[in-house]
Design a protein around this motif. Structure first.
Motif, mmCIF file in Angstrom:
data_model
loop_
_atom_site.group_PDB
_atom_site.id
_atom_site.type_symbol
_atom_site.label_atom_id
_atom_site.label_comp_id
_atom_site.label_asym_id
_atom_site.label_seq_id
_atom_site.Cartn_x
_atom_site.Cartn_y
_atom_site.Cartn_z
ATOM 1 N N ALA A 138 0.832 -1.208 0.000
ATOM 2 C CA ALA A 138 0.000 0.000 0.000
ATOM 3 C C ALA A 138 0.864 1.256 0.000
ATOM 4 N N CYS A 188 0.943 3.960 -2.936
ATOM 5 C CA CYS A 188 0.701 5.380 -2.668
ATOM 6 C C CYS A 188 1.819 6.236 -3.251
ATOM 7 N N GLY A 193 -9.682 4.719 -2.769
ATOM 8 C CA GLY A 193 -8.338 4.366 -2.328
ATOM 9 C C GLY A 193 -7.425 5.563 -2.203
ATOM 10 N N ALA A 194 -7.606 6.559 -3.095
ATOM 11 C CA ALA A 194 -6.755 7.747 -3.073
ATOM 12 C C ALA A 194 -7.051 8.641 -1.876
ATOM 13 N N MET A 247 -6.432 6.275 2.312
ATOM 14 C CA MET A 247 -5.296 5.385 2.121
ATOM 15 C C MET A 247 -5.095 4.503 3.347
ATOM 16 N N SER A 282 3.145 14.219 0.545
ATOM 17 C CA SER A 282 2.771 12.802 0.655
ATOM 18 C C SER A 282 3.988 11.929 0.898
ATOM 19 N N SER A 304 -4.204 3.607 -7.241
ATOM 20 C CA SER A 304 -5.249 4.017 -6.294
ATOM 21 C C SER A 304 -6.262 2.898 -6.079
ATOM 22 N N LEU A 309 -4.915 0.514 -3.575
ATOM 23 C CA LEU A 309 -5.111 1.027 -2.209
ATOM 24 C C LEU A 309 -6.507 0.695 -1.699
#
Length: 447
Positions: A36, A40, A137-138, A141, A245, A302, A305
């Motif tokens: 994950a 990301c 997912g974006a 997270m 990020s 994404s 995720l």
């Protein structure tokens, strides 16, 4: 919930998983969490490459390679103060958010349609389900659940019942504020995109951009507000958000590795390792598919995720809804019901998408029957394994009791002192604090 888990128990989510589950499930959960973090990092790599392309006309594949150096530059700058750097990044991101909100005045989206879009779910058009999953997912997270439960341990919190209740309340207010701001930014971006791309007086170039809208072409949406500077400011904000990020991913990776494996790496090694794993697929796609292929890779990353979200979300829901772990701070029945319904919807849409997409692939792919049967067995076995892993986490009962930080009586405090357990109740956790990214030390601190 992630913050409450850390505040109440003094342990973050990865540590709880290690204490609760046996070796094999723990190893699988750790691998999923690491995947994950890499997934990301892929949008961050590509977003940074797009930003360099807009600023300096550097090819996307070259920008992907340069993102490895951006990580080292970021870590070097952090010695002058992580908070200052984060504030600067937040300022840039809020600047572009302000521009999008100002653009709302020019785009003039129909308010009725915006409200309907907020509250009436729709999945229209080819690939809409996949895009919905990638958006989920974006924005939610999975590694951020590990991160948030650990960050609270680096702060000073009173070890009284009242102090922990107040801390939980303030963390809820803090999270609500941050999510509200993100919510408003998302509304403005989507509303501007929809209103501008449905305008009747678009140029041919802008119409083509709307047909295949990605990060590398989205700056034209701000032309009414920023004019010729739209692409430059958009690129700077994109670069800033990617580096922000990166900080998040580095923190999360350190806590995940420490919690599951009791292992720590230097921050620059951890960051560079994760970034290199993300660069490889990004570079291959950028070389073969160009910016369009890189944009598709962002969606795929994404979606990954979203598929992995249940493996962080379910343990969090189970632990925070458990009396033996949270004591009197356990989730209320109403909160548990709402969160489990939301979690079930997330798991449901993931499984639905996997099954329907795989069936469509088998029906439309031009292969021999034997090959289709083999792929069908392999694919459905994978989906069954995915569902089995979710079922294991859902139905397995919690077995390990967690010590609550806030003792209810003086007698309990005395017992803990006599048993020598009071050390685990110290907040902030020194091992968590020392894992923060490096700060520049003053001469007095060195002495």
């Amino acid at each position: 919930m992630a913050a409450n888990l850390g505040v109440v128990t003094g342990m973050h989510l990865a540590e709880h998983c290690k204490a609760e589950y046996s070796r094999v499930p723990n190893f699988i959960l750790w691998v999923i969490a690491e995947i994950a973090i890499v997934a990301c990092d892929i949008p961050e790599v590509i977003g940074t490459a797009f930003a360099l392309n807009m600023l300096f006309n550097i090819p996307v594949w070259v920008g992907v390679l340069l993102t490895g150096f951006s990580t080292l530059i970021l870590l070097a700058l952090q010695q002058y103060g992580v908070r200052k750097l984060e504030f600067f990044i937040a300022f840039l991101v809020f600047t572009i958010a302000g521009c999008f909100m100002a653009e709302l005045g020019y785009a003039k989206p129909v308010a009725k349609e915006v409200v309907a879009g907020l509250f009436v779910p729709k999945l229209q058009g080819h690939g809409a389900t996949g895009l919905a999953i990638s958006l989920l997912g974006a924005m939610v997270m999975p590694h951020n659940l590990f991160l948030h439960s650990a960050l609270v341990l680096s702060r000073k919190i009173p070890r009284s019942v009242r102090g922990i209740k107040e801390a939980c309340r303030f963390y809820m207010i803090e999270s609500a504020f941050a999510l509200t701001v993100a919510f408003l930014i998302n509304i403005s971006v989507i509303s501007v995109s929809g209103a501008v791309c449905n305008s009747s007086n678009l140029s041919v170039e802008d119409q083509n951009s709307c047909q295949d809208l990605d990060l590398n072409k989205a700056s034209f949406l701000l032309r009414n507000v920023l004019g010729k500077w739209s692409s430059k400011l958009f690129a700077i904000a994109l670069l800033a958000s990617g580096q922000s990020s990166t900080i998040t991913g580095t923190y999360a990776g350190q806590y995940v590795m420490q919690g599951f494996l009791d292992l720590r790496l230097k921050s620059w090694i951890r960051n560079l390792l994760t970034r290199c794993l993300a660069i490889v697929p990004s570079l291959i796609v950028a070389l073969i598919g160009g910016s369009a292929g890189a944009g598709e890779l962002i969606i795929i990353a994404s979606m990954i995720l979203s598929f992995e979200l249940p493996f962080a979300l379910i343990p969090l829901l189970k632990f925070t809804s458990s009396k033996i772990k949270m004591g009197e701070h356990v989730n209320s029945i109403s909160i548990s019901a709402v969160t489990w319904i939301i979690g079930s919807l997330i798991m449901g849409i993931n499984i639905y998408y996997l099954l329907t997409s795989f069936v469509k692939l088998l029906l439309h792919v031009h292969l021999k029957i034997v090959t289709k049967v083999f792929l069908g067995i392999l694919g459905f076995s994978g989906v069954a394994l995915y569902m089995g892993g979710i079922a294991y986490l859902v139905f397995r009962k919690n077995k390990k009791t967690t010590h609550i930080l806030a003792f209810r009586t003086l007698e309990e405090q005395q017992v803990a002192n006599e048993q020598g357990d009071i050390s685990i109740y110290s907040l902030p956790r020194e091992d968590i604090v020392s894992m923060q990214l490096p700060q520049k030390r003053s001469p007095a601190e060195i002495d």
